[in-house]
Design a protein around this motif. Structure first.
Motif, PDB file in Angstrom:
ATOM      1  N   PRO A 211     -10.371 -13.270  61.453  1.00 28.89           N
ATOM      2  CA  PRO A 211     -11.622 -13.044  62.188  1.00 28.89           C
ATOM      3  C   PRO A 211     -12.464 -11.949  61.550  1.00 28.89           C
ATOM      4  O   PRO A 211     -11.986 -11.197  60.692  1.00 28.89           O
ATOM      5  CB  PRO A 211     -11.120 -12.609  63.575  1.00 28.89           C
ATOM      6  N   ASP A 212     -13.697 -11.867  61.986  1.00 27.97           N
ATOM      7  CA  ASP A 212     -14.610 -10.777  61.616  1.00 27.97           C
ATOM      8  C   ASP A 212     -14.730 -10.617  60.104  1.00 27.97           C
ATOM      9  O   ASP A 212     -14.617  -9.515  59.571  1.00 27.97           O
ATOM     10  CB  ASP A 212     -14.143  -9.469  62.270  1.00 27.97           C
ATOM     11  N   GLN A 213     -14.998 -11.722  59.402  1.00 26.32           N
ATOM     12  CA  GLN A 213     -15.283 -11.652  57.967  1.00 26.32           C
ATOM     13  C   GLN A 213     -16.739 -11.228  57.791  1.00 26.32           C
ATOM     14  O   GLN A 213     -17.652 -11.951  58.178  1.00 26.32           O
ATOM     15  CB  GLN A 213     -15.059 -12.999  57.294  1.00 26.32           C
ATOM     16  N   GLN A 214     -16.948 -10.077  57.203  1.00 26.06           N
ATOM     17  CA  GLN A 214     -18.289  -9.553  57.023  1.00 26.06           C
ATOM     18  C   GLN A 214     -18.757  -9.727  55.592  1.00 26.06           C
ATOM     19  O   GLN A 214     -17.974  -9.622  54.647  1.00 26.06           O
ATOM     20  CB  GLN A 214     -18.336  -8.076  57.417  1.00 26.06           C
ATOM     21  N   MET A 215     -20.021 -10.043  55.448  1.00 31.24           N
ATOM     22  CA  MET A 215     -20.620 -10.220  54.126  1.00 31.24           C
ATOM     23  C   MET A 215     -22.096  -9.872  54.236  1.00 31.24           C
ATOM     24  O   MET A 215     -22.599  -9.507  55.297  1.00 31.24           O
ATOM     25  CB  MET A 215     -20.397 -11.647  53.617  1.00 31.24           C
ATOM     26  N   LYS A 216     -22.799  -9.977  53.124  1.00 33.21           N
ATOM     27  CA  LYS A 216     -24.235  -9.722  53.108  1.00 33.21           C
ATOM     28  C   LYS A 216     -24.952 -10.974  52.610  1.00 33.21           C
ATOM     29  O   LYS A 216     -24.484 -11.636  51.684  1.00 33.21           O
ATOM     30  CB  LYS A 216     -24.560  -8.527  52.201  1.00 33.21           C
ATOM     31  N   LEU A 217     -26.069 -11.273  53.251  1.00 26.87           N
ATOM     32  CA  LEU A 217     -26.937 -12.353  52.796  1.00 26.87           C
ATOM     33  C   LEU A 217     -28.196 -11.750  52.201  1.00 26.87           C
ATOM     34  O   LEU A 217     -28.720 -10.746  52.692  1.00 26.87           O
ATOM     35  CB  LEU A 217     -27.301 -13.287  53.950  1.00 26.87           C
ATOM     36  N   CYS A 218     -28.667 -12.373  51.126  1.00 26.31           N
ATOM     37  CA  CYS A 218     -29.870 -11.918  50.421  1.00 26.31           C
ATOM     38  C   CYS A 218     -30.953 -12.981  50.543  1.00 26.31           C
ATOM     39  O   CYS A 218     -30.696 -14.169  50.303  1.00 26.31           O
ATOM     40  CB  CYS A 218     -29.549 -11.661  48.946  1.00 26.31           C
TER      41      CYS A 218
ATOM     42  N   GLY B 298     -16.760 -13.666  68.897  1.00 24.99           N
ATOM     43  CA  GLY B 298     -16.314 -15.052  68.983  1.00 24.99           C
ATOM     44  C   GLY B 298     -15.137 -15.340  68.064  1.00 24.99           C
ATOM     45  O   GLY B 298     -14.183 -16.022  68.446  1.00 24.99           O
ATOM     46  N   THR B 299     -15.180 -14.806  66.844  1.00 29.83           N
ATOM     47  CA  THR B 299     -14.077 -15.062  65.905  1.00 29.83           C
ATOM     48  C   THR B 299     -12.821 -14.308  66.322  1.00 29.83           C
ATOM     49  O   THR B 299     -11.702 -14.814  66.159  1.00 29.83           O
ATOM     50  CB  THR B 299     -14.471 -14.655  64.473  1.00 29.83           C
ATOM     51  N   ILE B 300     -12.975 -13.106  66.858  1.00 24.64           N
ATOM     52  CA  ILE B 300     -11.813 -12.336  67.303  1.00 24.64           C
ATOM     53  C   ILE B 300     -11.141 -13.025  68.477  1.00 24.64           C
ATOM     54  O   ILE B 300      -9.914 -13.185  68.515  1.00 24.64           O
ATOM     55  CB  ILE B 300     -12.239 -10.903  67.663  1.00 24.64           C
ATOM     56  N   LEU B 301     -11.936 -13.447  69.457  1.00 24.76           N
ATOM     57  CA  LEU B 301     -11.372 -14.110  70.629  1.00 24.76           C
ATOM     58  C   LEU B 301     -10.676 -15.410  70.253  1.00 24.76           C
ATOM     59  O   LEU B 301      -9.615 -15.741  70.790  1.00 24.76           O
ATOM     60  CB  LEU B 301     -12.468 -14.366  71.662  1.00 24.76           C
ATOM     61  N   ALA B 302     -11.248 -16.141  69.314  1.00 25.80           N
ATOM     62  CA  ALA B 302     -10.628 -17.400  68.885  1.00 25.80           C
ATOM     63  C   ALA B 302      -9.286 -17.166  68.211  1.00 25.80           C
ATOM     64  O   ALA B 302      -8.434 -18.061  68.180  1.00 25.80           O
ATOM     65  CB  ALA B 302     -11.563 -18.150  67.944  1.00 25.80           C
ATOM     66  N   SER B 303      -9.070 -15.965  67.660  1.00 23.64           N
ATOM     67  CA  SER B 303      -7.829 -15.670  66.954  1.00 23.64           C
ATOM     68  C   SER B 303      -6.720 -15.179  67.872  1.00 23.64           C
ATOM     69  O   SER B 303      -5.561 -15.085  67.447  1.00 23.64           O
ATOM     70  CB  SER B 303      -8.084 -14.612  65.877  1.00 23.64           C
ATOM     71  N   LEU B 304      -7.054 -14.831  69.130  1.00 24.25           N
ATOM     72  CA  LEU B 304      -6.047 -14.266  70.025  1.00 24.25           C
ATOM     73  C   LEU B 304      -5.105 -15.355  70.540  1.00 24.25           C
ATOM     74  O   LEU B 304      -5.541 -16.452  70.891  1.00 24.25           O
ATOM     75  CB  LEU B 304      -6.717 -13.565  71.199  1.00 24.25           C
ATOM     76  N   PRO B 305      -3.820 -15.050  70.632  1.00 28.03           N
ATOM     77  CA  PRO B 305      -2.857 -16.060  71.086  1.00 28.03           C
ATOM     78  C   PRO B 305      -2.801 -16.158  72.602  1.00 28.03           C
ATOM     79  O   PRO B 305      -3.282 -15.270  73.321  1.00 28.03           O
ATOM     80  CB  PRO B 305      -1.534 -15.521  70.528  1.00 28.03           C
ATOM     81  N   ALA B 306      -2.184 -17.221  73.086  1.00 26.46           N
ATOM     82  CA  ALA B 306      -1.921 -17.346  74.514  1.00 26.46           C
ATOM     83  C   ALA B 306      -1.038 -16.184  74.948  1.00 26.46           C
ATOM     84  O   ALA B 306      -0.136 -15.761  74.221  1.00 26.46           O
ATOM     85  CB  ALA B 306      -1.245 -18.678  74.804  1.00 26.46           C
ATOM     86  N   GLY B 307      -1.319 -15.644  76.113  1.00 24.22           N
ATOM     87  CA  GLY B 307      -0.566 -14.505  76.616  1.00 24.22           C
ATOM     88  C   GLY B 307      -1.272 -13.183  76.386  1.00 24.22           C
ATOM     89  O   GLY B 307      -0.971 -12.193  77.061  1.00 24.22           O
ATOM     90  N   ALA B 308      -2.202 -13.147  75.427  1.00 28.10           N
ATOM     91  CA  ALA B 308      -2.983 -11.930  75.203  1.00 28.10           C
ATOM     92  C   ALA B 308      -4.032 -11.801  76.304  1.00 28.10           C
ATOM     93  O   ALA B 308      -4.432 -12.787  76.934  1.00 28.10           O
ATOM     94  CB  ALA B 308      -3.647 -11.962  73.835  1.00 28.10           C
ATOM     95  N   ARG B 309      -4.485 -10.592  76.541  1.00 24.66           N
ATOM     96  CA  ARG B 309      -5.541 -10.343  77.520  1.00 24.66           C
ATOM     97  C   ARG B 309      -6.716  -9.683  76.824  1.00 24.66           C
ATOM     98  O   ARG B 309      -6.540  -8.823  75.956  1.00 24.66           O
ATOM     99  CB  ARG B 309      -5.039  -9.448  78.655  1.00 24.66           C
ATOM    100  N   ALA B 310      -7.921 -10.082  77.195  1.00 23.90           N
ATOM    101  CA  ALA B 310      -9.122  -9.519  76.584  1.00 23.90           C
ATOM    102  C   ALA B 310     -10.207  -9.372  77.635  1.00 23.90           C
ATOM    103  O   ALA B 310     -10.335 -10.204  78.540  1.00 23.90           O
ATOM    104  CB  ALA B 310      -9.612 -10.405  75.451  1.00 23.90           C
ATOM    105  N   THR B 311     -10.985  -8.303  77.485  1.00 21.44           N
ATOM    106  CA  THR B 311     -12.162  -8.068  78.309  1.00 21.44           C
ATOM    107  C   THR B 311     -13.358  -7.921  77.387  1.00 21.44           C
ATOM    108  O   THR B 311     -13.307  -7.165  76.417  1.00 21.44           O
ATOM    109  CB  THR B 311     -12.010  -6.800  79.161  1.00 21.44           C
ATOM    110  N   VAL B 312     -14.436  -8.645  77.676  1.00 19.75           N
ATOM    111  CA  VAL B 312     -15.670  -8.561  76.897  1.00 19.75           C
ATOM    112  C   VAL B 312     -16.764  -7.949  77.752  1.00 19.75           C
ATOM    113  O   VAL B 312     -16.995  -8.379  78.887  1.00 19.75           O
ATOM    114  CB  VAL B 312     -16.111  -9.959  76.411  1.00 19.75           C
TER     115      VAL B 312
END
Length: 279
Positions: A40-47, A159-173
């Motif tokens: 998740p969270d692959q950062q890059m630069k666009l020109c 969105g990419t971080i949440l998609a990477s979380l497994p079942a059983g994990a808890r997250a608050t946004v």
């Protein structure tokens, strides 16, 4: 192994309106298959091209290096009237089957060069890309409960971080957006609580985080967005909520009244030193 920081071209394949203020642009590119990683969270630069250009002028392949300085020196050596506009983005998704990469663009009113380019973009248009590179990847802090907080610019990474979380994990946004029309749906296997903060109603992201329920132990946070707000959020979590500094990952994506074309301020440099030190 440290990978080199690649400089390449990408071409618009499709443009989709996600919300009134966000566009999702899908790109193809010969180098994408070798650059994209399953994280998740692959950062890059666009020109983006200057007015009068159809394709942005980029530093040559001999400017690529593992630490990212040689290409930046080559970038600055391009005469300013020809030097492309450059902005940071997060890879929203990559499909190995089709070879397509999606990037979400937040549309800021009349906007700067990225917004203007995105509004006018159509299939076949070309942008430059620098990275992404694992040399700049920062792992998420491990936790049983992860708090994600930020403004609209942070939604693609969330969105990419949440998609990477497994079942059983808890997250608050806690996500700050202009109004209810900017809310998005997140796909995740984790147990998820989402609180949308609407600027048009005068709501505060800091207040939302202050009221967020977190366990006494085992919590971590990921913060991104406007730099001043991120600093305030981090201070609250570390100084008032007692989270260890190592449990709070933070990134100032943008600065109020400044752009990435402006030189870094002393505050920016102090911020960078703190992140590098792992404070």
């Amino acid at each position: 192994m440290v990978r080199t920081l690649a400089v390449s071209y990408v071409r618009v394949a499709d443009v989709e309106r996600i919300t009134p203020r966000m566009l999702r642009i899908t790109f193809s590119g010969d180098a994408l298959a070798s650059l994209m990683e399953d994280r998740p969270d692959q950062q890059m630069k666009l020109c983006f091209p200057r007015p009068g250009q159809r394709v942005p002028r980029l530093p040559g392949p001999d400017a690529e290096d593992a630490y990212g300085m040689r290409w930046y020196e080559a970038y600055l050596a391009i005469p300013e009237p020809e030097r492309p506009f450059m902005r940071s983005f997060t890879v929203r998704s990559y499909d190995p089957g089709s070879g397509l990469m999606a990037v979400d663009f937040v549309l800021h009113g009349e906007g700067g060069p990225a917004t203007r380019w995105a509004r006018a973009a159509g299939p076949g248009d070309v942008a430059g890309m620098v990275g992404p590179s694992s040399a700049y990847a920062r792992p998420l802090p491990g936790a049983g409960h992860l708090l994600l907080a930020g403004d609209a610019s942070a939604l693609p990474a969330m969105g990419t971080i949440l998609a990477s979380l497994p079942a059983g994990a808890r997250a608050t946004v806690c996500a700050e957006v202009a109004d209810a029309a900017e809310e998005q749906r997140f796909d995740t296997a984790a147990e998820l609580t989402v609180r949308w903060v609407h600027r048009d109603a005068g709501a505060s992201l800091l207040d939302a985080v202050r009221s967020a329920a977190l366990p006494g132990e085992g919590a971590a946070a990921w913060l991104a967005g406007e730099a001043g707000t991120v600093r305030a959020l981090r201070r609250h979590l570390v100084e008032e909520r007692g989270l260890p500094r190592s449990a709070v990952e933070f990134s100032g994506y943008w600065r109020r009244a400044l752009t990435q074309d402006d030189a870094p301020t002393e505050e920016d440099l102090a911020w960078a030193r703190e992140r590098t030190a792992g404070a």
